[in-house]
Design a protein around this motif. Structure first.
Motif, mmCIF file in Angstrom:
data_model
loop_
_atom_site.group_PDB
_atom_site.id
_atom_site.type_symbol
_atom_site.label_atom_id
_atom_site.label_comp_id
_atom_site.label_asym_id
_atom_site.label_seq_id
_atom_site.Cartn_x
_atom_site.Cartn_y
_atom_site.Cartn_z
ATOM 1 N N LEU A 1 0.822 -1.200 0.000
ATOM 2 C CA LEU A 1 0.000 0.000 0.000
ATOM 3 C C LEU A 1 0.861 1.256 0.000
ATOM 4 N N MET A 2 0.427 2.269 -0.754
ATOM 5 C CA MET A 2 1.066 3.575 -0.660
ATOM 6 C C MET A 2 0.018 4.585 -0.197
ATOM 7 N N ARG A 3 0.494 5.567 0.568
ATOM 8 C CA ARG A 3 -0.390 6.597 1.117
ATOM 9 C C ARG A 3 -0.129 7.929 0.439
ATOM 10 N N LEU A 4 -1.200 8.564 -0.011
ATOM 11 C CA LEU A 4 -1.127 9.876 -0.641
ATOM 12 C C LEU A 4 -1.926 10.865 0.193
ATOM 13 N N THR A 5 -1.405 12.065 0.360
ATOM 14 C CA THR A 5 -2.112 13.116 1.085
ATOM 15 C C THR A 5 -2.353 14.268 0.121
ATOM 16 N N LEU A 6 -3.617 14.568 -0.150
ATOM 17 C CA LEU A 6 -3.976 15.526 -1.190
ATOM 18 C C LEU A 6 -4.572 16.791 -0.584
ATOM 19 N N ILE A 7 -4.123 17.940 -1.092
ATOM 20 C CA ILE A 7 -4.645 19.214 -0.611
ATOM 21 C C ILE A 7 -5.936 19.552 -1.353
ATOM 22 N N PRO A 8 -6.754 20.454 -0.803
ATOM 23 C CA PRO A 8 -8.027 20.802 -1.443
ATOM 24 C C PRO A 8 -7.890 21.289 -2.877
ATOM 25 N N HIS A 9 -6.815 22.026 -3.195
ATOM 26 C CA HIS A 9 -6.653 22.524 -4.571
ATOM 27 C C HIS A 9 -6.557 21.368 -5.555
ATOM 28 N N THR A 10 -5.771 20.360 -5.212
ATOM 29 C CA THR A 10 -5.629 19.196 -6.094
ATOM 30 C C THR A 10 -6.956 18.479 -6.269
ATOM 31 N N MET A 11 -7.696 18.344 -5.199
ATOM 32 C CA MET A 11 -8.993 17.686 -5.270
ATOM 33 C C MET A 11 -9.952 18.457 -6.178
ATOM 34 N N GLY A 12 -9.906 19.793 -6.101
ATOM 35 C CA GLY A 12 -10.836 20.593 -6.883
ATOM 36 C C GLY A 12 -10.454 20.747 -8.338
ATOM 37 N N ALA A 13 -9.159 20.581 -8.659
ATOM 38 C CA ALA A 13 -8.688 20.799 -10.029
ATOM 39 C C ALA A 13 -8.598 19.520 -10.847
ATOM 40 N N THR A 14 -8.915 18.388 -10.259
ATOM 41 C CA THR A 14 -8.797 17.097 -10.936
ATOM 42 C C THR A 14 -10.063 16.265 -10.698
ATOM 43 N N ALA A 15 -10.045 15.059 -11.279
ATOM 44 C CA ALA A 15 -11.164 14.133 -11.077
ATOM 45 C C ALA A 15 -10.980 13.277 -9.831
ATOM 46 N N ILE A 16 -9.956 13.569 -9.033
ATOM 47 C CA ILE A 16 -9.687 12.777 -7.837
ATOM 48 C C ILE A 16 -10.847 12.827 -6.854
ATOM 49 N N SER A 17 -11.609 13.920 -6.870
ATOM 50 C CA SER A 17 -12.722 14.044 -5.925
ATOM 51 C C SER A 17 -13.726 12.907 -6.060
ATOM 52 N N ASN A 18 -13.721 12.208 -7.203
ATOM 53 C CA ASN A 18 -14.649 11.093 -7.432
ATOM 54 C C ASN A 18 -14.062 9.733 -7.062
ATOM 55 N N TRP A 19 -12.816 9.704 -6.623
ATOM 56 C CA TRP A 19 -12.222 8.428 -6.232
ATOM 57 C C TRP A 19 -12.918 7.867 -5.001
ATOM 58 N N ARG A 20 -13.215 6.599 -5.041
ATOM 59 C CA ARG A 20 -13.838 5.905 -3.926
ATOM 60 C C ARG A 20 -13.170 4.540 -3.746
ATOM 61 N N PRO A 21 -13.205 3.954 -2.538
ATOM 62 C CA PRO A 21 -12.650 2.618 -2.339
ATOM 63 C C PRO A 21 -13.220 1.631 -3.354
ATOM 64 N N GLY A 22 -12.343 0.838 -3.954
ATOM 65 C CA GLY A 22 -12.738 -0.135 -4.966
ATOM 66 C C GLY A 22 -12.499 0.338 -6.385
ATOM 67 N N ALA A 23 -12.260 1.639 -6.569
ATOM 68 C CA ALA A 23 -12.006 2.171 -7.913
ATOM 69 C C ALA A 23 -10.583 1.824 -8.357
#
Length: 218
Positions: free
Chosen positions: A157-179
């Motif tokens: 497992l690798m751990r990523l820590t994302l800031i709000p700007h990254t979440m808002g500027a990409t499609a990462i906000s839609n990532w969910r467990p199992g994707a």
């Protein structure tokens, strides 16, 4: 070549099977599709996959995908409406805000967990066994075309820590467990491994090996 700094988020309009591969159509913001940014034959990273533009208009572009691309990326599991991170290829004057990427997916990761906090979002992703050796603490990795920093490694497992700007500027906000997500390791790690393998051959000339790197502070 790309840097992993997403310029726009598009939407998959259609993916049509074609002679073992597929043709894809992606809706993109008008400002991204400006003529000075996108031209016929240009390369665009689509969720980290380098695709060649075969046609475009004011609202969308099309590209062809080979059977190889479909087999090693997440595109085969996408459907109409899937969000796509977009980045046009670098130019000599591009600001290198992320890290050097080729748009060549090395493997597919699986999102294991997501923890939303007030100031950040923590994502845990499982890595394919043949990709783990390229992932280093505080190193760079491309996930769905986004240049990210590895903040923790625990087994596979690798751990990523994302800031709000990254979440808002990409499609990462839609990532969910199992994707599932496209992964591209740092190209420098792959070439470094190859050089070390070559120099471990007694018939090969040269002195580059792991001990030499350690002795010189690498």
């Amino acid at each position: 070549m790309f840097t992993g700094i997403v310029q726009a988020v598009g939407t998959l309009l259609q993916i049509t099977p074609r002679q073992g591969g597929a043709a894809v159509s992606i809706k993109a913001p008008h400002e991204f599709l400006q003529e000075e940014n996108v031209k016929l034959g240009d390369s665009i990273a689509c969720n980290g996959v380098c695709l060649t533009v075969t046609s475009f208009d004011e609202s969308s572009f099309t590209a062809d995908m080979s059977s190889e691309t479909l087999s090693v990326t997440c595109f085969g599991g996408y459907s109409r409406g899937s969000l796509i991170n977009l980045e046009a290829a670098c130019t000599p004057g591009t600001h290198l805000g992320g890290h050097i990427m080729q748009g060549h997916v090395d493997g597919i990761g699986l999102i294991r967990s997501r923890t939303d906090r007030a100031d950040s979002t923590e994502i845990m992703i499982s890595l394919p066994s043949d990709l783990k050796r390229y992932v280093a603490m505080k190193g760079s990795i491309a996930v769905d075309g986004v240049s990210l920093t590895v903040n923790g490694i625990e087994g596979d497992l690798m751990r990523l820590t994302l800031i709000p700007h990254t979440m808002g500027a990409t499609a990462i906000s839609n990532w969910r467990p199992g994707a599932k997500v496209n992964l591209e390791a740092d190209v420098l790690a792959r070439y470094l491994e190859r050089l070390c393998q070559f120099n471990s051959d007694k018939s090969a000339q040269g002195t580059l090996d792991l001990n030499t790197l350690i002795e010189n502070g690498f």
